[in-house]
Scaffold this motif. Structure first.
Motif, PDB file in Angstrom:
ATOM      1  N   ARG A  51       0.795  -1.226   0.000  1.00  0.00           N
ATOM      2  CA  ARG A  51       0.000   0.000   0.000  1.00  0.00           C
ATOM      3  C   ARG A  51       0.828   1.276   0.000  1.00  0.00           C
ATOM      4  NH1 ARG A  51      -5.164  -0.698   4.167  1.00  0.00           N
ATOM      5  NH2 ARG A  51      -6.391  -2.070   2.803  1.00  0.00           N
ATOM      6  N   ARG A  52       2.087   1.179   0.271  1.00  0.00           N
ATOM      7  CA  ARG A  52       2.864   2.405   0.477  1.00  0.00           C
ATOM      8  C   ARG A  52       2.998   3.202  -0.810  1.00  0.00           C
ATOM      9  NH1 ARG A  52       7.605   1.729  -2.035  1.00  0.00           N
ATOM     10  NH2 ARG A  52       8.387  -0.391  -2.321  1.00  0.00           N
ATOM     11  N   SER A  74     -13.726   1.271  -1.158  1.00  0.00           N
ATOM     12  CA  SER A  74     -12.278   1.324  -1.390  1.00  0.00           C
ATOM     13  C   SER A  74     -11.729   2.745  -1.395  1.00  0.00           C
ATOM     14  CB  SER A  74     -11.940   0.654  -2.726  1.00  0.00           C
ATOM     15  OG  SER A  74     -12.318  -0.703  -2.728  1.00  0.00           O
ATOM     16  N   LYS A  87      -7.809   7.417  -0.626  1.00  0.00           N
ATOM     17  CA  LYS A  87      -7.702   8.799  -0.157  1.00  0.00           C
ATOM     18  C   LYS A  87      -6.610   8.919   0.912  1.00  0.00           C
ATOM     19  CE  LYS A  87     -12.533  10.112  -1.036  1.00  0.00           C
ATOM     20  NZ  LYS A  87     -13.832  10.489  -0.417  1.00  0.00           N
ATOM     21  N   GLU A  88      -6.540   7.915   1.778  1.00  0.00           N
ATOM     22  CA  GLU A  88      -5.495   7.925   2.810  1.00  0.00           C
ATOM     23  C   GLU A  88      -4.106   7.852   2.183  1.00  0.00           C
ATOM     24  OE1 GLU A  88      -4.019   5.284   6.666  1.00  0.00           O
ATOM     25  OE2 GLU A  88      -5.932   4.836   5.699  1.00  0.00           O
ATOM     26  N   GLN A  89      -3.962   7.028   1.135  1.00  0.00           N
ATOM     27  CA  GLN A  89      -2.667   6.908   0.469  1.00  0.00           C
ATOM     28  C   GLN A  89      -2.282   8.202  -0.250  1.00  0.00           C
ATOM     29  OE1 GLN A  89      -3.822   3.002  -1.513  1.00  0.00           O
ATOM     30  NE2 GLN A  89      -1.618   2.753  -1.264  1.00  0.00           N
ATOM     31  N   ALA A 138     -10.302  13.655  -4.509  1.00  0.00           N
ATOM     32  CA  ALA A 138      -9.559  13.363  -3.277  1.00  0.00           C
ATOM     33  C   ALA A 138      -8.128  13.886  -3.316  1.00  0.00           C
ATOM     34  CB  ALA A 138      -9.545  11.859  -3.031  1.00  0.00           C
ATOM     35  N   PRO A 196     -11.865   5.333   0.764  1.00  0.00           N
ATOM     36  CA  PRO A 196     -11.130   5.855   1.917  1.00  0.00           C
ATOM     37  C   PRO A 196      -9.683   5.372   1.986  1.00  0.00           C
ATOM     38  CG  PRO A 196     -13.330   5.177   2.576  1.00  0.00           C
ATOM     39  CD  PRO A 196     -13.145   4.719   1.162  1.00  0.00           C
ATOM     40  N   VAL A 197      -9.433   4.122   1.569  1.00  0.00           N
ATOM     41  CA  VAL A 197      -8.062   3.601   1.577  1.00  0.00           C
ATOM     42  C   VAL A 197      -7.194   4.400   0.616  1.00  0.00           C
ATOM     43  CG1 VAL A 197      -6.606   1.587   1.098  1.00  0.00           C
ATOM     44  CG2 VAL A 197      -8.842   1.283   2.181  1.00  0.00           C
ATOM     45  N   GLY A 255      -3.223  11.175   0.627  1.00  0.00           N
ATOM     46  CA  GLY A 255      -2.841  12.072   1.708  1.00  0.00           C
ATOM     47  C   GLY A 255      -1.467  11.748   2.268  1.00  0.00           C
ATOM     48  N   GLN A 256      -1.155  10.455   2.347  1.00  0.00           N
ATOM     49  CA  GLN A 256       0.158  10.042   2.838  1.00  0.00           C
ATOM     50  C   GLN A 256       1.259  10.510   1.891  1.00  0.00           C
ATOM     51  OE1 GLN A 256       0.402   5.812   3.532  1.00  0.00           O
ATOM     52  NE2 GLN A 256       2.583   5.861   4.000  1.00  0.00           N
TER      53      GLN A 256
END
Length: 323
Positions: free
Chosen positions: A124-125, A166, A171-173, A213, A168-169, A175-176
């Protein structure tokens, strides 16, 4: 300004592997190699495993298994590939042993990878690719082969269904990647069925949501044929880039031997334009298309993109989309 080259699927196994070993590591890229070298960054979906280990995946039925010899790494280096997307349905074709060897080989060759890994955290990174104007972040996922999904302690791909749950996952990436310093973010997706010229409505809605996003470019692949390009909120969505290099049988109507090289101009505060270079695959090699083939590819791309509300400009033998 940063120029980013994006392509469809790069498959270096089977007959392409034989050609590469016989004619040298530059062979699969033909005269496209020069265009690659003019760009600042190059991102491809690697549609095979690079390894000399493993056995064909057999835990469930799978029609095709693609593996390239480790010398294929030299091909990636000659093409100056800056990052390979591994979120697809062929990186585990020769099971975990070959997959894990490929990760070691890529790391040894200093070629970043995204969308798969030794565990879910690694799969996921985001990856950050440095440029003189700031880093480009890359996030990748696939909706192919759910059984290959990486687990907390097991290798595999970043599998996600194309569904609202899927988002939110991803979107988090995104943002990361931003938090780590990315100036632009590319989301790369190996998604959908083969041999489809148009994205279904829920794929369009999903890509739109990712632009909303914070993604700057959407890079789709998997269909084996290119689909239209849409500009949404000033950002390019490449729903499917089709093929780049392969040895596949050619459909005489859909023409999966036609492709495009996409050069995206990442400007300081916006995406400038996307240059489109028609390609033709023959005898396990890709080259810039010419003559009637160039015309046919250009016409199809203009038609498919117009259906998405995006005009493709043409001047002589130049094609581009303004964002």
């Amino acid at each position: 300004m940063v120029s980013l080259c994006l392509t469809g699927d790069l498959m270096l196994g089977r007959l392409v592997n034989e050609a590469l070993l016989r004619y040298g590591p530059a062979y699969p890229f033909g005269n496209v190699l020069d265009e690659f070298c003019r760009a600042d960054l190059r991102l491809v979906n690697l549609e095979c495993v690079i390894s000399d280990r493993g056995r064909p995946f057999s835990r469930w039925e799978k029609a095709f298994h693609f593996r390239a010899h480790p010398q294929a790494l030299r091909a990636l280096q000659l093409a100056r590939i800056d990052c390979v997307v591994l979120a697809n349905n062929h990186v585990l074709d020769y099971e975990e042993e070959a997959f894990l060897q490929m990760l070691e080989l890529l790391q040894g060759a200093h070629i970043p990878y995204v969308g798969a890994g030794r565990n879910l955290l690694e799969a996921r990174r985001p990856v950050l690719l440095p440029t003189q104007s700031g880093p480009v972040g890359v996030v990748a996922f696939t909706d192919n082969e759910p059984g290959w999904k990486a687990g907390p302690h097991t290798p595999g791909t970043h599998y996600l269904p194309v569904a609202p749950e899927s988002l939110p996952v991803l979107k988090e990436q995104i943002g990361q990647a931003r938090a780590q310093g990315a100036r632009w973010v590319v989301v790369s997706a190996h998604w959908g069925p083969n041999m489809r010229l148009r994205p279904p409505p829920h794929f369009r809605a999903f890509a739109h949501a990712l632009i909303e996003a914070g993604a700057d470019v959407f890079h789709g692949h998997s269909a084996h044929v290119f689909q239209g390009l849409e500009v949404y909120r000033g950002k390019p969505i490449l729903y499917d880039c089709g093929e780049f290099v392969d040895d596949y049988a050619v459909d005489p109507v859909l023409r999966n031997d036609w492709g495009l090289l996409y050069r995206v101009e990442l400007e300081e505060k916006r995406i400038g334009k996307v240059e489109l270079m028609p390609l033709y695959i023959d005898n396990c090699q890709v080259n810039l298309a010419t003559g009637p083939t160039w015309e046919a590819i250009a016409e199809r791309m203009q038609m498919l993109s117009a259906e998405l509300g995006t005009p493709v400009s043409r001047e002589g033998t130049r094609l581009w989309v303004t964002c």
